[in-house]
Design an enzyme around this catalytic site. Sequence first.
Site, PDB file in Angstrom:
ATOM      1  N   SER A  21       0.850  -1.191   0.000  1.00 35.86           N
ATOM      2  CA  SER A  21       0.000   0.000   0.000  1.00 35.86           C
ATOM      3  C   SER A  21       0.888   1.244   0.000  1.00 35.86           C
ATOM      4  O   SER A  21       2.042   1.171  -0.417  1.00 35.86           O
ATOM      5  CB  SER A  21      -0.923  -0.049   1.233  1.00 35.86           C
ATOM      6  OG  SER A  21      -1.925   0.935   1.144  1.00 35.86           O
ATOM      7  N   ASN A  22       0.369   2.371   0.431  1.00 33.11           N
ATOM      8  CA  ASN A  22       1.167   3.600   0.455  1.00 33.11           C
ATOM      9  C   ASN A  22       0.705   4.484   1.616  1.00 33.11           C
ATOM     10  O   ASN A  22      -0.227   4.133   2.338  1.00 33.11           O
ATOM     11  CB  ASN A  22       1.074   4.329  -0.892  1.00 33.11           C
ATOM     12  CG  ASN A  22      -0.354   4.706  -1.226  1.00 33.11           C
ATOM     13  OD1 ASN A  22      -0.967   5.524  -0.552  1.00 33.11           O
ATOM     14  ND2 ASN A  22      -0.922   4.075  -2.254  1.00 33.11           N
ATOM     15  N   ARG A  23       1.348   5.643   1.788  1.00 38.47           N
ATOM     16  CA  ARG A  23       1.151   6.453   2.989  1.00 38.47           C
ATOM     17  C   ARG A  23      -0.072   7.364   2.930  1.00 38.47           C
ATOM     18  O   ARG A  23      -0.305   8.143   3.852  1.00 38.47           O
ATOM     19  CB  ARG A  23       2.400   7.306   3.242  1.00 38.47           C
ATOM     20  CG  ARG A  23       3.575   6.510   3.818  1.00 38.47           C
ATOM     21  CD  ARG A  23       4.772   7.408   4.070  1.00 38.47           C
ATOM     22  NE  ARG A  23       4.369   8.683   4.625  1.00 38.47           N
ATOM     23  CZ  ARG A  23       4.762   9.878   4.169  1.00 38.47           C
ATOM     24  NH1 ARG A  23       5.572   9.966   3.144  1.00 38.47           N
ATOM     25  NH2 ARG A  23       4.344  10.974   4.736  1.00 38.47           N
TER      26      ARG A  23
END
Length: 214
Positions: A21-23
Amino acid sequence: MNVLVTAGPTREAIDPVRFVSNRSSGRMGYALAAAARRAGHAVRLVSGPVALDPPPGVRLVRVVSAADMLAAVEQNLPWCDLLVMAAAVADWRPKHPAAHKLKKADGPPVIEWEPAPDILAAIAPRKKSSQVFCGFAAETRALAREAKRKLREKHLDVIAANDVSRSDRGFDSDRNELAVFFAGGPVRRIPLARKSVCAARLISWLEKIAAKKK
Ligand code: CTP
């Protein structure tokens, strides 16, 4: 008007318990949905997994992966006058997510990747001339150049570029600073401010573009 907003990250499965995923916190997209609702529009919010309450009066569609988000956007596309793609959608996903949990004893996994669906690219051919599409550009360098490229390549009317390399703005922050590029037009800046303030200003600009297309 009818406003469709996407927000948050997507998750791409590696195995039943792990994902990539990502931030993205979803706060910019949720602020945009709230601002559009406050401005009197009907709002649907397609959201990846985030720890936020949906804004009042907004219809929430929860999704997990880029493929789920594409399906939800496609379903709501004919309904919307304005699409704001604030979600941080995965570019790549594991080609063969494991059916069972990968075991430590089996050693470091080698993951084969494939492209995740590019939502804006997929829907571009179905865009009606009356619809306004606004993307976001998450950049750590060459912000203006990259934003202009994405504006052109993704057939957008508007792109809002934010610097995601700084901890005081952009990803996972309450504040943002946006450089907003318009197709065939100038760049306008929204100086560092709370995301609710950035969102209200961006929505007011997008309303004007939508009104011109009517
Ligand atoms: N986007 C999308 N589908 C994807 C990736 C991105 O629709 N699979 C949308 C985002 O929601 C955003 C815009 O495209 O509105 C730009 O996203 P960004 O991550 O900044 O750009 P990328 O297309 O991933 O390009 P690059 O990797 O070169 O930064």
